[in-house]
Write a protein that holds these residues in place. Structure first.
Motif, PDB file in Angstrom:
ATOM      1  N   LEU A 269     -13.652   4.242  62.851  1.00  0.00           N
ATOM      2  CA  LEU A 269     -13.472   3.482  61.810  1.00  0.00           C
ATOM      3  C   LEU A 269     -14.035   4.085  60.500  1.00  0.00           C
ATOM      4  O   LEU A 269     -15.117   4.708  60.947  1.00  0.00           O
ATOM      5  N   ARG A 270     -13.743   4.115  59.342  1.00  0.00           N
ATOM      6  CA  ARG A 270     -14.389   4.823  57.970  1.00  0.00           C
ATOM      7  C   ARG A 270     -14.412   3.297  57.362  1.00  0.00           C
ATOM      8  O   ARG A 270     -13.369   2.833  56.859  1.00  0.00           O
ATOM      9  N   LEU A 271     -15.621   3.115  56.850  1.00  0.00           N
ATOM     10  CA  LEU A 271     -15.900   1.938  55.984  1.00  0.00           C
ATOM     11  C   LEU A 271     -16.560   2.319  54.542  1.00  0.00           C
ATOM     12  O   LEU A 271     -17.197   3.433  54.515  1.00  0.00           O
ATOM     13  N   THR A 272     -16.281   1.506  53.605  1.00  0.00           N
ATOM     14  CA  THR A 272     -17.039   1.675  52.337  1.00  0.00           C
ATOM     15  C   THR A 272     -18.349   0.911  52.473  1.00  0.00           C
ATOM     16  O   THR A 272     -18.349  -0.243  52.605  1.00  0.00           O
ATOM     17  N   VAL A 273     -19.652   1.601  51.993  1.00  0.00           N
ATOM     18  CA  VAL A 273     -20.779   0.889  52.271  1.00  0.00           C
ATOM     19  C   VAL A 273     -21.145   0.202  50.812  1.00  0.00           C
ATOM     20  O   VAL A 273     -20.897   0.710  49.951  1.00  0.00           O
TER      21      VAL A 273
ATOM     22  N   GLY B  97     -19.858   7.414  49.741  1.00  0.00           N
ATOM     23  CA  GLY B  97     -20.137   5.914  49.829  1.00  0.00           C
ATOM     24  C   GLY B  97     -19.432   5.527  51.336  1.00  0.00           C
ATOM     25  O   GLY B  97     -19.090   4.347  51.315  1.00  0.00           O
ATOM     26  N   HIS B  98     -19.037   6.385  51.967  1.00  0.00           N
ATOM     27  CA  HIS B  98     -18.397   6.007  53.461  1.00  0.00           C
ATOM     28  C   HIS B  98     -19.177   6.231  54.579  1.00  0.00           C
ATOM     29  O   HIS B  98     -20.285   7.032  54.766  1.00  0.00           O
ATOM     30  N   VAL B  99     -18.936   5.409  55.749  1.00  0.00           N
ATOM     31  CA  VAL B  99     -19.533   5.728  56.963  1.00  0.00           C
ATOM     32  C   VAL B  99     -18.618   5.725  58.099  1.00  0.00           C
ATOM     33  O   VAL B  99     -17.847   4.775  57.978  1.00  0.00           O
ATOM     34  N   ASP B 100     -18.758   6.692  58.791  1.00  0.00           N
ATOM     35  CA  ASP B 100     -17.973   6.761  59.941  1.00  0.00           C
ATOM     36  C   ASP B 100     -18.556   6.151  61.254  1.00  0.00           C
ATOM     37  O   ASP B 100     -19.676   6.578  61.447  1.00  0.00           O
ATOM     38  N   ILE B 101     -17.852   5.218  61.876  1.00  0.00           N
ATOM     39  CA  ILE B 101     -18.376   4.768  63.125  1.00  0.00           C
ATOM     40  C   ILE B 101     -17.476   5.044  64.276  1.00  0.00           C
ATOM     41  O   ILE B 101     -16.321   4.583  64.623  1.00  0.00           O
ATOM     42  N   PRO B 102     -18.037   6.277  64.948  1.00  0.00           N
ATOM     43  CA  PRO B 102     -17.025   6.817  65.983  1.00  0.00           C
ATOM     44  C   PRO B 102     -16.830   5.751  67.016  1.00  0.00           C
ATOM     45  O   PRO B 102     -15.470   5.736  67.773  1.00  0.00           O
ATOM     46  N   VAL B 103     -17.580   4.927  67.551  1.00  0.00           N
ATOM     47  CA  VAL B 103     -17.221   4.009  68.608  1.00  0.00           C
ATOM     48  C   VAL B 103     -16.038   3.012  68.291  1.00  0.00           C
ATOM     49  O   VAL B 103     -15.592   2.325  69.116  1.00  0.00           O
TER      50      VAL B 103
END
Length: 483
Positions: A477-481, A468-474
């Motif tokens: 960040l790693r966030l919980t969706v 349930g994580h998403v990585d945002i390279p720009v």
């Protein structure tokens, strides 16, 4: 002997001398002990987590014993309350939990003076404890009894149409786990050559026992985040307020904001490495700036129609909460800076959750936004849109200038208001790729693409995992969706 030390201090042994130090447990055995203890903890955690996550279907019960087993004394509600609750005056609570519930022998408890029959299974309050307290699975049967973990009644229960209880003494569970631990450790000591294999097996047991409980806890957290986003207007107001401070004002140019985080301590923004802002903003690192809550906010709350009272640049922004960071605080991105297509790859179930959440965010802040939904060649189910968004039939657009480059890049400095959304599940077909380019690409119609799949030339690329994580390279960040 050749392998023993002599009294001559100058003598050099031909072989490694035997150690006279006390025998020590091999490191592999110590690791195995740790793994087995972890297995016990994980197993108990799985039982307790399953109880909480599945609606508390494990209940505490007391089985009335035959007088022959208790020295001739038949249990009463008062004696049960004194033994399991520590207070005989709480017998009424046990009566209330069991009043009128049919037992396996056809009887039922209706008043406090009624004699209890051996074999009756009485429900107890959640705080009951003691050697007579057992766990049983509540099947929700109308006769008030419970079933074993497989829901299978025994012969006695089937004979009178009732159900049975397969009680699970907690002490027995712990004893079984301890016995397993001792057996495995003994096997390792007897045969050290197999220690590595047993250690690996122990790790697999830990993962197997702990994984379902961990996944359930993570899903509960993600669902709670979704409910929080649906009702939390304050963080949105504060985010737009901070964005407004960095918008163009008079002779001051606008400061591009790639991401934004709000919490009780203040606001953090992600800026281009070359950008700087004045006090009271304080620099954290090359891209992040922070200011305290006392110095934040000029924005008024959202109106009933979802519009924000703001400067023109802020009105053009489209802030959406992607998820929460490791501290549980929401992190925003500005879709008006996407300027193209967002490709969310990785675990497809979580990638779909990402897109669904972005649609819900836009529906709350910008209702009536036009949306066209495409299919994709992977056979993935098309997205269901929130009612607040305006679904359009398939949009035909003239061919646009092909996109140049692509891949993971920093969001564009220029802002393009979100005119409409193109939503697609799975990998686009050749025709759909052309439509995405025409509607969302450079020189296109200025729409924004949200795709849960791989898209060549996508401006933004995020990646998800099964947890349930998403990585945002720009933003690194790693966030919980939200789920």
């Amino acid at each position: 002997m050749a392998d023993t030390m002599t009294d001559d201090s100058d003598a050099v042994p031909r072989h490694r001398p035997r150690s006279t130090a006390p025998h020590r447990t091999p490191p592999t055995v110590l690791r195995l002990l740790v793994v087995m203890v972890m297995a016990c903890v994980a197993a108990l955690g799985a039982v307790s987590s399953a109880t909480a996550a599945e609606g508390d279907d494990l209940i505490k019960v007391f089985v009335v014993q035959d007088p022959a087993q208790t020295g001739g004394q038949l249990a009463t509600l008062e004696s049960i309350a004194a033994t399991t609750l520590g207070d005989a005056s709480r017998a009424g609570e046990i009566l209330d939990l069991n009043r009128g519930l049919r037992q396996r022998d056809g009887g039922a408890l209706n008043d406090s003076g009624e004699q209890l029959h051996p074999g009756w299974i009485l429900r107890l309050p959640p705080d009951a404890s003691g050697p007579g307290v057992q766990l049983a699975k509540d099947s929700g049967n109308t006769d008030g009894t419970s079933t074993d973990p497989n829901g299978t009644p025994d012969d006695a229960g089937a004979a009178d149409g009732g159900s049975t209880v397969f009680a699970i003494p907690l002490a027995a569970v712990v004893a079984a786990l301890v016995a397993l631990l001792l057996a495995l450790v003994t096997a390792v000591i007897v045969s050290r050559k197999k220690a590595h294999a047993v250690y690996a097996a122990g790790l697999r047991v830990v993962r197997k026992l702990g994984e379902p409980a961990r996944r359930r806890r993570q899903l509960v957290l993600r669902r709670a985040t979704g409910r929080r986003f649906a009702t939390d207007a304050d963080s949105v107001r504060r985010a737009y307020g901070a964005l407004g401070e960095l918008s163009a004002d008079g002779g001051r140019p606008e400061t591009p904001v790639h991401g934004l985080r709000v919490d009780d301590g203040g606001v953090t923004v992600w800026l281009p490495p070359s950008s700087t802002v004045d006090a009271p903003w304080q620099n954290i690192d090359s891209t992040r700036w922070h200011r305290t809550a006392a110095a934040v906010g000029w924005m008024t709350p959202a109106g009933g129609d979802g519009a924000m009272t703001s400067r023109a640049a802020v009105t053009a922004a489209c802030l959406v909460r992607v998820g929460t960071d490791t501290a549980g605080e929401p992190v925003f991105v500005d879709l008006s800076r996407l300027d193209g297509v967002l490709s969310v790859t990785g675990d497809q179930a979580v990638a779909r959750d990402v897109v669904r959440n972005l649609l819900a965010e836009i529906a709350r802040s910008r209702p009536d936004t036009p949306v066209t939904v495409l299919g994709g060649r992977d056979g993935a189910e098309a997205f269901a849109l929130p009612e607040a968004l305006r679904r359009l039939p398939r949009v035909e657009a003239p061919a646009a200038t092909p996109a140049v480059g692509g891949g993971t890049t920093r969001a564009a400095a220029a802002r393009h208001p979100v005119k409409g959304l193109v939503v697609l599940a799975g990998t686009p077909t050749e025709r759909e790729t052309a439509e995405l380019t025409a509607l969302c690409g450079p020189g296109g119609a200025g729409w924004t693409g949200l795709v849960s799949g791989e898209v060549d030339g996508a401006h933004w690329r995020w990646n998800t995992d099964a947890d349930g994580h998403v990585d945002i390279p720009v933003l690194d960040l790693r966030l919980t969706v939200p789920a």
